[in-house]
Design a protein around this motif. Structure first.
Motif, PDB file in Angstrom:
ATOM      1  N   HIS A  89       0.867  -1.297   0.114  1.00  0.00           N
ATOM      2  CA  HIS A  89      -0.091   0.118   0.034  1.00  0.00           C
ATOM      3  C   HIS A  89       0.971   1.290   0.067  1.00  0.00           C
ATOM      4  CE1 HIS A  89      -3.313  -2.665   0.711  1.00  0.00           C
ATOM      5  NE2 HIS A  89      -2.949  -3.139   1.746  1.00  0.00           N
ATOM      6  N   LYS A 187      -4.050   3.179   7.981  1.00  0.00           N
ATOM      7  CA  LYS A 187      -4.782   2.403   6.978  1.00  0.00           C
ATOM      8  C   LYS A 187      -6.060   3.048   6.569  1.00  0.00           C
ATOM      9  CE  LYS A 187      -3.812  -1.751   5.845  1.00  0.00           C
ATOM     10  NZ  LYS A 187      -3.942  -3.114   5.571  1.00  0.00           N
ATOM     11  N   VAL A 190      -6.511   4.477   3.192  1.00  0.00           N
ATOM     12  CA  VAL A 190      -5.890   3.411   2.235  1.00  0.00           C
ATOM     13  C   VAL A 190      -7.214   2.935   1.698  1.00  0.00           C
ATOM     14  CG1 VAL A 190      -4.777   1.408   1.612  1.00  0.00           C
ATOM     15  CG2 VAL A 190      -3.545   3.083   2.899  1.00  0.00           C
ATOM     16  N   ARG A 195      -5.844  -0.486  -3.338  1.00  0.00           N
ATOM     17  CA  ARG A 195      -4.594  -0.540  -2.740  1.00  0.00           C
ATOM     18  C   ARG A 195      -3.912   0.726  -2.753  1.00  0.00           C
ATOM     19  NH1 ARG A 195      -3.155  -5.807  -1.613  1.00  0.00           N
ATOM     20  NH2 ARG A 195      -0.850  -5.153  -1.474  1.00  0.00           N
ATOM     21  N   VAL A 197      -4.303   5.165  -2.045  1.00  0.00           N
ATOM     22  CA  VAL A 197      -4.812   6.461  -1.305  1.00  0.00           C
ATOM     23  C   VAL A 197      -6.212   6.635  -1.549  1.00  0.00           C
ATOM     24  CG1 VAL A 197      -4.446   8.710  -0.571  1.00  0.00           C
ATOM     25  CG2 VAL A 197      -2.600   7.363  -0.988  1.00  0.00           C
ATOM     26  N   HIS A 230       3.891   7.535   5.791  1.00  0.00           N
ATOM     27  CA  HIS A 230       2.832   7.431   4.894  1.00  0.00           C
ATOM     28  C   HIS A 230       1.938   8.368   5.015  1.00  0.00           C
ATOM     29  CE1 HIS A 230      -0.997   5.899   2.963  1.00  0.00           C
ATOM     30  NE2 HIS A 230      -0.276   5.343   2.295  1.00  0.00           N
TER      31      HIS A 230
END
Length: 262
Positions: A89, A187, A190, A195, A197, A230
């Motif tokens: 991801h 997450k 996500v 898979r 953004v 992330h």
């Protein structure tokens, strides 16, 4: 167009630039995955473990000389546009980009593939042969100021109107967190189907529910550098300018004698 509009880029954006000499696609998966499973055509392999360290200049950051050698060997110059991807991801790839930013690579030349390798394979070809590149001269100007802050700045932020964000899992947050921090599991940003953004409209809702809105100063922390990286990349892509990054962990925070609440 702002300097971060292209921080997260689509597979089609990357596909159109595979033959651009100013673009270097970087696969941060393990070498066995890169060689055995395949990779984006033209991508060089810079495994995550090659730039992960506990003996760096700040937290888990690799020493500058190590980073420079690694990217020079990958054929990168300070003018190169870096596109990073993984098969998880984008969380490991985001760490690569944040490391590059820390050591002075301009943010307008950093790009995260939206999705990951599995997502790429749905509509695009892959390659299996290793890519050979010529070593380059790489020594970017160290940044005059960075988004990275220490424990004192985080403590001050928790007592101000800044939004302190804990990017760990909810159960970790419940066990203990910095006073005043809100919990945002990385997450939650996500989309499990793509898979990549989530769409900006969805992100606006997810973030707004946590009080994370444009114009607010945001201070991120975690116990895992890749997860916070992330979230940092996504927020900067969305146009959040005042995003700060505590490179230390909650474990380190405790060791410094700082308060933790549950």
């Amino acid at each position: 167009m702002s300097e971060t509009d292209d921080l997260v880029v689509s597979a089609s954006w990357v596909a159109e630039r595979l033959n651009d000499p100013d673009v270097r696609v970087v696969d941060v998966r393990d070498a066995w995955e890169y060689d055995g499973i395949g990779h984006v055509p033209g991508a060089v392999n810079v495994p995550f473990d090659s730039f992960r360290t506990s003996d760096g200049e700040s937290g888990m950051m690799p020493p500058r000389e190590n980073w420079i050698d690694l990217l020079a060997a990958a054929g990168v110059t300070p003018e190169t546009h870096l596109v990073a991807y993984d098969d998880t991801h984008g969380v490991f790839a985001a760490r690569f980009l944040v490391t590059a930013l820390y050591h002075g690579h301009p943010i307008e030349r950093l790009h995260l593939l939206d999705g990951d390798f599995s997502s790429w394979t749905r509509d695009h070809e892959t390659a299996s042969a290793s890519v050979s590149v010529e070593r380059a001269e790489y020594d970017p100007e160290p940044p005059g100021e960075t988004p990275f802050v220490g424990a004192d700045a985080v403590a001050a932020a928790s007592e101000s109107d800044a939004v302190v964000v804990d990017t760990r899992r909810p159960e970790e947050y419940a066990e203990g967190h910095i006073p005043g921090a809100v919990n945002l599991d990385w997450k939650d940003l996500v989309d499990e189907d793509t898979r990549g953004v989530k769409h900006p409209d969805e992100l606006e809702v997810v973030l707004g529910e946590k009080g994370i809105v444009p114009g607010e100063r945001v201070v991120l922390y975690c116990n895992t550098a890749r997860r916070i990286s992330h979230t940092f990349v996504v927020l900067r892509w969305l146009g959040f300018a005042g995003v700060q990054f505590y490179e230390g962990s909650l474990t380190e925070w405790r060791e410094l004698g700082r308060e933790v609440v549950s």
